[in-house]
Design an enzyme around this catalytic site. Structure first.
Site, PDB file in Angstrom:
ATOM      1  N   HIS A 183      40.737  66.421  59.881  1.00 63.45           N
ATOM      2  CA  HIS A 183      41.454  67.266  58.913  1.00 63.45           C
ATOM      3  C   HIS A 183      41.107  68.751  59.065  1.00 63.45           C
ATOM      4  CE1 HIS A 183      38.355  67.251  55.318  1.00 63.45           C
ATOM      5  NE2 HIS A 183      37.813  67.667  56.442  1.00 63.45           N
ATOM      6  N   ASP A 231      39.031  59.723  56.426  1.00 64.47           N
ATOM      7  CA  ASP A 231      39.779  60.943  56.119  1.00 64.47           C
ATOM      8  C   ASP A 231      40.790  60.639  55.020  1.00 64.47           C
ATOM      9  OD1 ASP A 231      40.230  63.714  56.616  1.00 64.47           O
ATOM     10  OD2 ASP A 231      39.967  63.342  58.755  1.00 64.47           O
ATOM     11  N   GLU A 251      45.473  68.185  55.326  1.00 63.68           N
ATOM     12  CA  GLU A 251      45.433  66.788  54.910  1.00 63.68           C
ATOM     13  C   GLU A 251      46.795  66.186  55.236  1.00 63.68           C
ATOM     14  OE1 GLU A 251      42.708  65.667  54.311  1.00 63.68           O
ATOM     15  OE2 GLU A 251      41.476  67.156  53.273  1.00 63.68           O
TER      16      GLU A 251
END
EC number: 2.1.1.323
Length: 372
Positions: free
Chosen positions: A275, A306, A338
């Site tokens: 990310h 993640d 993200e």
């Protein structure tokens, strides 16, 4: 602060665009709520710096009255009313609880909650370093210049445009900020890994080797090495991070660049690494990962810890909002983002992987298994 009478009257009567006065007042309240959102962070920061969570926790099972708290904090009596106001918003936010104390008549006392327990400085999974690190003025400053940054034609991050250096270079030049950041990341790791080790037990059984890419000072590597003594664990990171670190029987530290080479292993582990990087950079890292592992039939895979951003109509409002807060934080500090499941899938396909499994067992984050 008071609105001009004419403006207040205009709002109550509607704006001439078909919106009722009630709708406009609700919209105004919505805007004010977001204007003042930062106060929640600052109030929480203040409470942690004053050690209020510790005082309430150490006084259990009894509640702490306002006067007792003033005395314990050793603050001027004249600021009692201000402390009450600070506590009021933190009670409203669920960080502390309030109760009537029978022996004291109608006097109220304050109690800790599960959230405030996670803010205790000596708690093994304390979130205090994360709080203090992420609201540090150095980390927040780039967000004040978002509008200027959007107009720029260069590829600088907001952090770089604000501080004159990339995040990683800045940390190299300011060790105290690097320490604050590492402590913040460490607290997230400790909390998540207690769940990861439980959830990953079946996912790691039968393997003989694992490499933790971008593993920093080895918090994850040590946890895995201790939980799986028969697995050879390698922590890969830059020389300035791991150069002076010593391993153990089944743990070693290797200096290197994940964009160039990743040591061979049955499993490549990536915790909150991808990310930080844009799609092109992620694909390069993923290709190096694929080169490091055996085929799917031989047990090769990636394990990625993640975030998988909720679709618009999935997940709670609060969890999705927090994921989006994370995303804008990354936009301010780094080149990363993200990602939704669709965005993750595109990366995996582009890097030559064939399948993946997402296990949403880490609250805001997920365990993603990716197979060659």
């Amino acid at each position: 602060m008071e609105m001009a009478p004419t403006m207040d009257l205009e709002i109550r009567n509607g704006n001439g665009y078909g919106d009722s006065g009630e709708e406009l007042l609700a919209a105004q309240a919505h805007i004010y709520n977001h204007i003042f959102n930062f106060i929640s962070s600052m109030a929480l920061k203040c409470a942690v710096e004053l050690n209020i969570p510790e005082i309430l926790h150490n006084h259990q099972p009894k509640a702490v009255t306002l006067s007792e708290l003033v005395q314990a904090l050793q603050i001027p009596q004249a600021k009692s009313a201000c402390l009450y106001r600070l506590l009021r918003i933190l009670v409203h936010s669920g960080f502390f609880a309030i109760t009537k104390i029978q022996s004291e008549g109608d006097e109220e006392g304050y109690l800790p909650t599960l959230s405030s327990k996670l803010l205790l400085k000596n708690h093994p999974m304390s979130m205090s370093p994360c709080l203090l690190g992420l609201v540090n003025p150095t980390m927040v400053a780039p967000m004040h210049f978002f509008s200027d940054w959007f107009k720029r034609s260069d590829d600088m991050t907001p952090f770089e445009a604000t501080h004159g250096a990339s995040l990683w270079k800045y940390f190299g030049e300011t060790p105290h900020m690097a320490e604050i950041f590492n402590e913040a990341m460490g607290c997230e790791t400790r909390l998540a890994m207690s769940v990861v080790l439980k959830e990953c037990k079946g996912k790691l059984e039968g393997i003989s080797s694992l490499v933790d890419v971008g593993g920093g000072t080895g918090n994850v590597g040590r946890a895995i090495a201790e939980a799986f003594p028969n697995v050879k664990c390698t922590v890969l990171d830059l020389p300035q991070v791991v150069g002076n670190l010593k391993g153990s029987n089944n743990l070693e530290f290797v200096s290197g660049d994940m964009f160039q080479f990743i040591p061979p292993a049955d499993v490549v582990f990536l915790k909150w690494i991808l990310h930080d990087w844009n799609d092109e950079e992620c694909i390069k890292i993923l290709k190096r990962c694929k080169e490091a592992i055996p085929s799917k039939e031989e047990g090769g895979k990636l394990i990625i810890i993640d975030m998988v951003v909720n679709d618009h109509n999935k997940g709670s409002y609060e969890s999705t909002e927090t994921q989006l807060f994370y995303d804008l934080t990354l936009m301010a500090l780094l080149t990363g983002t993200e990602r939704t499941e669709t965005e993750w899938k595109k990366l995996f396909v582009a890097a030559g992987f064939t399948s993946y499994i997402i296990s949403p067992v880490l609250g805001l984050k997920s365990i993603i298994e990716v197979f060659p």
